[in-house]
Design an enzyme around this catalytic site. Structure first.
Site, PDB file in Angstrom:
ATOM      1  N   HIS A  72       0.467  -1.044  -0.395  1.00  0.00           N
ATOM      2  CA  HIS A  72      -0.021  -0.544   0.271  1.00  0.00           C
ATOM      3  C   HIS A  72       1.277   0.912   0.401  1.00  0.00           C
ATOM      4  O   HIS A  72       2.364   1.431   1.096  1.00  0.00           O
ATOM      5  CB  HIS A  72      -0.957   0.276   1.375  1.00  0.00           C
ATOM      6  CG  HIS A  72      -1.895   0.845   0.972  1.00  0.00           C
ATOM      7  ND1 HIS A  72      -2.096   1.801   2.212  1.00  0.00           N
ATOM      8  CD2 HIS A  72      -2.408   1.728   0.417  1.00  0.00           C
ATOM      9  CE1 HIS A  72      -3.049   2.330   2.165  1.00  0.00           C
ATOM     10  NE2 HIS A  72      -3.162   2.578   0.828  1.00  0.00           N
ATOM     11  N   ASP A  79       8.396   7.977 -19.997  1.00  0.00           N
ATOM     12  CA  ASP A  79       8.219   8.191 -21.515  1.00  0.00           C
ATOM     13  C   ASP A  79      10.013   7.998 -21.634  1.00  0.00           C
ATOM     14  O   ASP A  79      10.656   7.929 -20.526  1.00  0.00           O
ATOM     15  CB  ASP A  79       8.352   9.971 -21.942  1.00  0.00           C
ATOM     16  CG  ASP A  79       8.634  10.937 -21.504  1.00  0.00           C
ATOM     17  OD1 ASP A  79      10.183  10.402 -20.615  1.00  0.00           O
ATOM     18  OD2 ASP A  79       8.342  12.320 -22.133  1.00  0.00           O
ATOM     19  N   HIS A 105       7.560  19.223 -12.701  1.00  0.00           N
ATOM     20  CA  HIS A 105       7.578  18.127 -13.534  1.00  0.00           C
ATOM     21  C   HIS A 105       8.620  18.192 -12.645  1.00  0.00           C
ATOM     22  O   HIS A 105       9.212  16.472 -13.004  1.00  0.00           O
ATOM     23  CB  HIS A 105       8.054  18.139 -14.421  1.00  0.00           C
ATOM     24  CG  HIS A 105       9.103  17.507 -15.638  1.00  0.00           C
ATOM     25  ND1 HIS A 105       8.240  16.228 -15.922  1.00  0.00           N
ATOM     26  CD2 HIS A 105       9.744  17.494 -16.100  1.00  0.00           C
ATOM     27  CE1 HIS A 105       9.194  15.467 -16.886  1.00  0.00           C
ATOM     28  NE2 HIS A 105      10.345  16.445 -16.305  1.00  0.00           N
ATOM     29  N   TYR A 164       6.680  15.166 -21.663  1.00  0.00           N
ATOM     30  CA  TYR A 164       5.752  14.999 -20.246  1.00  0.00           C
ATOM     31  C   TYR A 164       4.772  13.621 -20.139  1.00  0.00           C
ATOM     32  O   TYR A 164       4.242  13.668 -19.099  1.00  0.00           O
ATOM     33  CB  TYR A 164       5.083  16.083 -19.863  1.00  0.00           C
ATOM     34  CG  TYR A 164       6.177  17.126 -19.629  1.00  0.00           C
ATOM     35  CD1 TYR A 164       7.655  17.559 -18.604  1.00  0.00           C
ATOM     36  CD2 TYR A 164       5.767  17.869 -20.634  1.00  0.00           C
ATOM     37  CE1 TYR A 164       8.020  18.570 -19.193  1.00  0.00           C
ATOM     38  CE2 TYR A 164       7.240  19.648 -20.590  1.00  0.00           C
ATOM     39  CZ  TYR A 164       7.825  19.426 -20.474  1.00  0.00           C
ATOM     40  OH  TYR A 164       8.926  20.547 -19.792  1.00  0.00           O
ATOM     41  N   ASN A 215       4.543  10.684 -18.764  1.00  0.00           N
ATOM     42  CA  ASN A 215       4.200  10.300 -17.382  1.00  0.00           C
ATOM     43  C   ASN A 215       4.253  10.392 -16.378  1.00  0.00           C
ATOM     44  O   ASN A 215       3.076  10.646 -16.796  1.00  0.00           O
ATOM     45  CB  ASN A 215       6.281  10.822 -16.512  1.00  0.00           C
ATOM     46  CG  ASN A 215       7.293  11.153 -17.962  1.00  0.00           C
ATOM     47  OD1 ASN A 215       7.866   9.936 -18.315  1.00  0.00           O
ATOM     48  ND2 ASN A 215       8.007  12.434 -18.512  1.00  0.00           N
TER      49      ASN A 215
END
Length: 131
Positions: free
Chosen positions: A20, A28, A98, A120, A122
């Site tokens: 958990h 990418d 980011h 981006y 991801n």
């Protein structure tokens, strides 16, 4: 031979070992991966496998309670973000910078590198529990 589910032994193992709130990154082709984090490199060529295809496949086996995406994705790759959110319809999404996303990769159990060339593209998947 495994009959169903994810055939990649490394991905299958990582998912089965998640607890958990552990995290798994799907990235990418250009996301920097910290040296101490397990790298599962699926990138074959541009676009193969795709980011979304990889996310969908992982979601078949992983219970996800929250995801993290970079705010830059909405600006640079809005279609990709919309596609991602479509495959995660009931999962809360936390939007971060980011730079924050890259910092969180240091705590991930693994990073799955795809052949995605979309900026981006991801996501950090946070494991939930099935009970």
């Amino acid at each position: 031979m495994k009959k169903i589910g994810i055939l990649n032994s490394e991905i299958s193992r990582v998912i089965s070992e998640l607890g958990h709130m552990d995290t798994l990154v799907i990235a990418d082709a250009g996301l920097p991966i910290p040296a101490h984090v397990k790298r599962i490199d699926l990138a074959l060529k541009e676009g193969v496998p795709s980011f979304i295809e990889t996310v969908k496949t992982v979601l078949q086996e992983m219970c996800v309670e929250k995801v993290f995406v970079a705010q830059e994705m909405a600006v640079s790759s809005p279609a990709k973000q919309e596609e991602l959110l479509t495959v995660l319809p009931e999962v809360p999404v936390k939007v971060i910078s980011h730079d924050e996303l890259k910092a969180l990769t240091h705590q991930a159990k693994a990073v799955i590198r795809t052949g995605e060339f979309t900026p981006y593209a991801n996501v950090i998947l946070e494991a939930g529990v099935i009970f």
